[in-house]
Design an enzyme around this catalytic site. Sequence first.
Site, PDB file in Angstrom:
ATOM      1  N   CYS A 112       1.037  -1.016   0.081  1.00 58.34           N
ATOM      2  CA  CYS A 112       0.144  -0.043   0.131  1.00 58.34           C
ATOM      3  C   CYS A 112       0.823   1.262  -0.044  1.00 58.34           C
ATOM      4  CB  CYS A 112      -0.666   0.025   1.200  1.00 58.34           C
ATOM      5  SG  CYS A 112      -1.851  -1.506   1.385  1.00 58.34           S
TER       6      CYS A 112
ATOM      7  N   ARG B  43       4.844   0.278  -6.212  1.00 57.02           N
ATOM      8  CA  ARG B  43       4.944  -0.537  -5.279  1.00 57.02           C
ATOM      9  C   ARG B  43       3.822  -1.570  -5.379  1.00 57.02           C
ATOM     10  NH1 ARG B  43       6.576   2.556  -0.553  1.00 57.02           N
ATOM     11  NH2 ARG B  43       5.216   1.402   0.724  1.00 57.02           N
TER      12      ARG B  43
ATOM     13  N   TRP C 281      -3.140  -2.418  -1.775  1.00 59.94           N
ATOM     14  CA  TRP C 281      -2.553  -3.959  -2.089  1.00 59.94           C
ATOM     15  C   TRP C 281      -3.260  -5.009  -1.268  1.00 59.94           C
ATOM     16  CZ3 TRP C 281       0.294  -8.207   0.061  1.00 59.94           C
ATOM     17  CH2 TRP C 281       0.915  -9.025  -1.147  1.00 59.94           C
TER      18      TRP C 281
ATOM     19  N   ASN D 250      -1.206   1.330   5.996  1.00 53.82           N
ATOM     20  CA  ASN D 250      -0.093   0.254   5.027  1.00 53.82           C
ATOM     21  C   ASN D 250       0.113  -0.657   6.360  1.00 53.82           C
ATOM     22  OD1 ASN D 250       1.786  -1.084   3.895  1.00 53.82           O
ATOM     23  ND2 ASN D 250       3.129   0.519   3.766  1.00 53.82           N
ATOM     24  N   GLY D 251       0.185  -2.203   6.075  1.00 50.79           N
ATOM     25  CA  GLY D 251       0.539  -2.845   6.821  1.00 50.79           C
ATOM     26  C   GLY D 251      -0.686  -4.207   7.352  1.00 50.79           C
TER      27      GLY D 251
ATOM     28  N   GLU E  69      16.611 -17.686 -10.276  1.00 51.22           N
ATOM     29  CA  GLU E  69      16.152 -16.266 -10.552  1.00 51.22           C
ATOM     30  C   GLU E  69      15.607 -16.239 -11.824  1.00 51.22           C
ATOM     31  OE1 GLU E  69      15.636 -13.462  -9.426  1.00 51.22           O
ATOM     32  OE2 GLU E  69      15.868 -12.035 -10.873  1.00 51.22           O
TER      33      GLU E  69
ATOM     34  N   LYS F 268      11.720 -14.711 -12.444  1.00 51.01           N
ATOM     35  CA  LYS F 268      11.727 -13.548 -13.450  1.00 51.01           C
ATOM     36  C   LYS F 268      10.529 -14.087 -14.432  1.00 51.01           C
ATOM     37  CE  LYS F 268      12.865 -11.198 -12.049  1.00 51.01           C
ATOM     38  NZ  LYS F 268      13.528 -10.500 -10.942  1.00 51.01           N
TER      39      LYS F 268
ATOM     40  N   GLU G  89       6.921 -14.604 -12.503  1.00 49.52           N
ATOM     41  CA  GLU G  89       6.127 -13.411 -12.131  1.00 49.52           C
ATOM     42  C   GLU G  89       5.711 -12.505 -13.134  1.00 49.52           C
ATOM     43  OE1 GLU G  89       8.685 -10.620  -9.455  1.00 49.52           O
ATOM     44  OE2 GLU G  89      10.519 -11.210 -10.690  1.00 49.52           O
TER      45      GLU G  89
ATOM     46  N   HIS H 279      16.806 -36.858 -10.185  1.00 48.30           N
ATOM     47  CA  HIS H 279      16.227 -37.166  -8.992  1.00 48.30           C
ATOM     48  C   HIS H 279      14.598 -36.788  -9.011  1.00 48.30           C
ATOM     49  CE1 HIS H 279      20.054 -38.230  -7.434  1.00 48.30           C
ATOM     50  NE2 HIS H 279      20.644 -37.217  -7.848  1.00 48.30           N
TER      51      HIS H 279
ATOM     52  N   LYS I 116       5.881  -4.233  -4.918  1.00 51.15           N
ATOM     53  CA  LYS I 116       7.249  -3.906  -5.298  1.00 51.15           C
ATOM     54  C   LYS I 116       7.869  -3.882  -3.795  1.00 51.15           C
ATOM     55  CE  LYS I 116      10.984  -2.618  -7.142  1.00 51.15           C
ATOM     56  NZ  LYS I 116      11.779  -3.768  -7.915  1.00 51.15           N
TER      57      LYS I 116
END
Length: 608
Positions: free
Chosen positions: A2, A27, A74, A98-99, A480, A484, A487, A503, A603
């Site tokens: 947020c 964000r 968010w 926010n939170g 990574e 990438k 997402e 395996h 973000k």
Amino acid sequence: MCGIIGILGTTDVAPLIVDGLKRLEYRGYDSAGVATIDHGRLDRRRAPGKLGNLQAALDARPLAGRTGIGHTRWATHGAPNEANAHPHSTPRVSVVHNGIIENFAELKRELEGYGRRFESETDAEVCPQLITHYLESENVGPVEAFRKAIARLKGAFAFVAIFTGEDNLMVGARKGSPLAIGRGEGEMFLGSDSYALAPFTNRVTYLEEGDIVVATREGFEIFNERGEKVSRPEMISSAADALVDKDGHRHFMAKEIHEQPEVIAHTLSRYIDAANETVRLAENAFDFSRLSSLTISACGTAYYAGLISKYWFESWARLPVEIDIASELRYRSVPYKDQGGAIFVSQSGETADTLAALREAKARGQKIAAVVNVPESSIAREADIIFPMAAGPEIGVASTKAFTCQLTALAAIAIAAGRQRGTIDDMEERRLVRALLETPRHVAEALRQAGAIEAIANDIAKARDVLYIGRGVSFPLALEGALKLKEISYIHAEGYAAGELKHGPIALIDEELPVIVIAPPDALFEKTISNMHEVMARGGKALLISDRAGIAAAGDGLWASIEAPTVEPILAPIVYAVAIQLLAYYTATNKGTDVDQPRNLAKSVTVE
Ligand code: F6R
């Protein structure tokens, strides 16, 4: 996460608030809203989805008023619809948050018991309801009601409130989530970070944990958790200088991928004495020769940067490295050693899990360093040592240039650690420093493959699943690469250590599955190529990322290849990162997804 903005202005503030919220878009959010006080009256507009929807709501029914708050949400508790969007209001007060409020369910039951009616599913709404309860039942003023309400809340949060009848008052609180005050000329601002405040002022004061700020247009007072008046330093923020535009690129992510040669060079300049070909660390940095152990922790992409650096610290400095994801490390009973050091890696410097893991390690006697991009951030301020990364603002939600700058800083630190511990000599230091100084040029060369990579990405875009494999330093890069791709393109992808394929994951191989093989010509090259042949023997589509000699040595039968420059193999992840970033980027643009703000992602992850 947020985003919050509050303004005590000199003209109508709703348009300014929307402008500020635009700077917080990076964000991540899924609804937005604004509330203002006009002639003492509180009113608000809210809308699900992007800021364009809020703008349309404001165009249809404009909001007047020189006092206002705004929010990008968010979603955590409750769907991203209008009713759950902030600001949350009662007839007396309007609040943005926010939170997470952990005890909201019990507070909500208590307040409902007093007859208060809730209109959203959010945890945030307990805050205006509690404030109103204290205003009405205890006959206290707005600041006291706010203070009493905040004292009842458990969790990690930041709040800003404005009040009916109060045209020159804005109150904010910080506990766990950042909140900054911006001082203007006869105006006052509150915001989640200095980027939000950048269009208005560069004079920024950060609240500390437990602080409450009471602001008017003329000034502000800060009170700590015990209610004592305190002063916090004012800083001149550099965020105002940051060019937050796409510089001719279609997306921030593309711009940031292409900025890498420059920002890696900036990061190197913070660590390298180019004339003497040595690494120089700040005076107060670790004395690596005395460290008993090194713990490294972070989340997501920053964690993968840390994982690559484990290979460097072990190989160059012979230093035992314990590494874990911050959300795990913070709850593990790690047997920390005396004289241990811990490095936390974070672009934003605000990631809740990383900050909590840092605090735990600090409480357990570890000396704390942070590799961090935002120098004013919480993680930077709580660390004993700051290792800067000069990536500049990263706006695209998917981390790209921050990753390569984290790697650059960590490589330099690991070389310095090797020198201090006597495990590499000055010749080897000079050789490695020369190789590091070559990376901006190599990254620029890697970017020239963009056209070829776009063509391959058009095929990857048709895949349902993708595997990435690598060994040694290329294993975390495979992780990574998979992160990438998933997402931003929403294609399911996994990264594996190439030796682990047989395996289990090899069962997935068929002619539909692209397998991306990251294999710089290093000591493990032959082994990775054998694993690639096992994939090909089962009909799998192998895409090899290597240099010209590596691709030639791999033989026939490749589905595709991406040629990387020839580099010092152990530093290859910094340069090979470009190929996996571009592959994810073009796959996503081919699919038409929202590259800069992928669904469900934020973000700066300031909640647990
Ligand atoms: C992925 C990504 C995230 C972040 C993670 C940590 O592209 O950006 O995985 O790396 O959320 O964020 P910071 O580095 O801000 O602590």
